[in-house]
Design a protein around this motif. Structure first.
Motif, PDB file in Angstrom:
ATOM      1  N   PRO A 150      -8.606   0.072   9.503  1.00 43.04           N
ATOM      2  CA  PRO A 150      -8.787   0.819  10.882  1.00 43.04           C
ATOM      3  C   PRO A 150     -10.010   0.473  11.546  1.00 43.04           C
ATOM      4  CG  PRO A 150      -9.345   2.149   8.947  1.00 43.04           C
ATOM      5  CD  PRO A 150      -8.539   0.849   8.490  1.00 43.04           C
ATOM      6  N   ARG A 151     -10.142   0.661  12.720  1.00 42.67           N
ATOM      7  CA  ARG A 151     -11.217   0.175  13.743  1.00 42.67           C
ATOM      8  C   ARG A 151     -12.263   1.425  13.541  1.00 42.67           C
ATOM      9  NH1 ARG A 151     -12.530   0.713  19.205  1.00 42.67           N
ATOM     10  NH2 ARG A 151     -10.627   1.679  19.421  1.00 42.67           N
ATOM     11  N   LEU A 152     -13.538   0.957  13.234  1.00 44.46           N
ATOM     12  CA  LEU A 152     -14.649   1.798  13.064  1.00 44.46           C
ATOM     13  C   LEU A 152     -15.030   2.172  14.320  1.00 44.46           C
ATOM     14  CD1 LEU A 152     -16.517   3.639  11.399  1.00 44.46           C
ATOM     15  CD2 LEU A 152     -18.215   1.493  11.359  1.00 44.46           C
ATOM     16  N   LEU A 153     -15.160   3.596  14.921  1.00 42.93           N
ATOM     17  CA  LEU A 153     -15.690   4.048  16.089  1.00 42.93           C
ATOM     18  C   LEU A 153     -17.261   4.157  16.009  1.00 42.93           C
ATOM     19  CD1 LEU A 153     -12.804   6.076  17.271  1.00 42.93           C
ATOM     20  CD2 LEU A 153     -13.326   3.787  18.017  1.00 42.93           C
ATOM     21  N   CYS A 154     -17.479   4.838  15.087  1.00 39.51           N
ATOM     22  CA  CYS A 154     -19.092   5.146  15.008  1.00 39.51           C
ATOM     23  C   CYS A 154     -19.408   5.998  13.578  1.00 39.51           C
ATOM     24  CB  CYS A 154     -19.405   6.394  16.132  1.00 39.51           C
ATOM     25  SG  CYS A 154     -18.690   7.979  16.073  1.00 39.51           S
ATOM     26  N   GLY A 155     -20.575   5.848  13.441  1.00 37.65           N
ATOM     27  CA  GLY A 155     -20.764   6.689  12.156  1.00 37.65           C
ATOM     28  C   GLY A 155     -22.111   7.697  12.272  1.00 37.65           C
ATOM     29  N   LEU A 158     -17.667   9.331   9.215  1.00 33.91           N
ATOM     30  CA  LEU A 158     -17.233   8.043   9.766  1.00 33.91           C
ATOM     31  C   LEU A 158     -16.254   8.513  10.714  1.00 33.91           C
ATOM     32  CD1 LEU A 158     -17.629   7.507   6.571  1.00 33.91           C
ATOM     33  CD2 LEU A 158     -17.092   5.271   7.266  1.00 33.91           C
ATOM     34  N   ALA A 159     -15.977   7.982  11.852  1.00 35.81           N
ATOM     35  CA  ALA A 159     -14.959   8.214  12.853  1.00 35.81           C
ATOM     36  C   ALA A 159     -14.097   6.958  13.236  1.00 35.81           C
ATOM     37  CB  ALA A 159     -15.622   8.729  13.978  1.00 35.81           C
ATOM     38  N   PHE A 160     -12.836   6.831  13.019  1.00 38.84           N
ATOM     39  CA  PHE A 160     -12.097   5.822  13.106  1.00 38.84           C
ATOM     40  C   PHE A 160     -11.078   5.753  14.259  1.00 38.84           C
ATOM     41  CE2 PHE A 160     -13.197   5.562   8.615  1.00 38.84           C
ATOM     42  CZ  PHE A 160     -13.761   4.350   8.477  1.00 38.84           C
TER      43      PHE A 160
END
Length: 306
Positions: free
Chosen positions: A82-87, A96-98
């Protein structure tokens, strides 16, 4: 734990980085983390998957999330993660937000269709990640050195409920466990924790989630652990699966046997440790994997039918 139970300052920190507020959240059950895991909808219509944990929930979990944050931020964008959006990391809570993956977990017990898709995807991933694009990851053999020597620990104080076949073969199993460290060594990037609850199936791909244990090892390790998972949840014959999985079929047979023995010792010891109230199902799961490993070893060492 659910999104609304995460401290407000943590939720605000994630929303600030996402650039929009969360208007709805659906908790995702499964797995073993005591923290939150939610699919969220943002005010601007975007969707994301957010997970968070703090030391007050479980002091061992924030470092795991912190390590995953570092790994997923560096993984190549190849569609298998999954693509990491932010942490978010305030030293106590880590989140973590994906990008949300429009998929579902494999059906349990494992079906042949889902297994075939997932093993093929792991085989492709092994090719694309060998050698590892992240060469500075820790070596798998160093991470599990203590765990894969547990037959020696068990031999020093043999549990009364240990499988009789294993008791009779303790010296051989201990030797195999030690050999597994060399057997698993390699330069491929391996996830190291592939099982059903770490996989998502979409219409056109298989996505592997939860990457904190990414390391350098043999390219067939992830496929082997998935085969073990299918043996536990579906009673699939691991030898049949191995023989039709190219990355496993090409592996040194002695290396595979040694690795299964190392896993059997680890799970046989770990599953007998004191219960963890914050992870109430993990000991039962570990013992189920120990039983499957020992059954598989009897097949490989003695020719016993699965």
């Amino acid at each position: 734990m659910q999104w609304h139970q995460v401290p407000a300052v943590v939720r605000a920190g994630i929303e600030d980085q996402l650039g929009s507020t969360v208007v709805s959240a659906q908790s995702q059950p499964g797995g073993f983390s005591p923290g939150s895991a939610d699919r969220v909808v943002l005010a601007d219509g975007r969707r994301a998957f957010v997970k968070a944990v703090g030391t007050e929930v479980n002091p061992d979990s924030p470092p795991i999330h912190r390590r995953e944050l570092a790994v997923t931020g560096a993984l190549p964008d190849a569609g298998f993660s999954p693509r990491l959006l932010c942490g978010y990391d305030d030293g106590d809570w880590v989140a973590l937000a994906f990008a949300d993956v429009d998929g579902h977990s494999p059906r349990m017990p494992w079906t042949v269709e889902d297994l075939t898709r997932c093993l093929a995807a792991l085989g492709e991933m092994a090719v694309r990640l060998s050698p590892s694009p992240l060469p500075d990851l820790p070596r798998l053999v160093e991470a599990v050195a203590g765990d894969f020597s547990r037959w020696d620990t068990l031999a020093a104080d043999v549990p009364t409920d240990l499988d009789r076949w294993a008791i009779d073969r303790l010296p051989e199993l201990a030797d195999l466990g030690r050999n597994s460290l060399e057997a698993m060594d390699g330069v491929a990037l391996v996830h190291s924790d592939v099982r059903a609850d770490n996989l998502l199936l979409t219409d056109d791909r298989v996505v592997v989630v939860d990457w904190p244990w990414a390391s350098l090892g043999a390219p067939w390790v992830d496929s082997l652990t998935l085969v073990l998972n299918a043996a536990v949840f579906g009673d699939h014959d691991p030898e049949e699966l191995l023989n039709r999985t190219p990355v496993l079929a090409a592996a040194d047979p002695d290396a595979v046997t040694a690795t299964v023995a190392g896993l059997a010792g680890y799970f046989s010891w770990q599953g007998r440790q004191p219960a963890r109230p914050e992870m109430p199902t993990i000991r039962r799961f570990q013992l189920a994997q120990a039983d499957a490993c020992l059954r598989w070893l009897r097949t490989r060492l003695d020719g016993a039918p699965w």
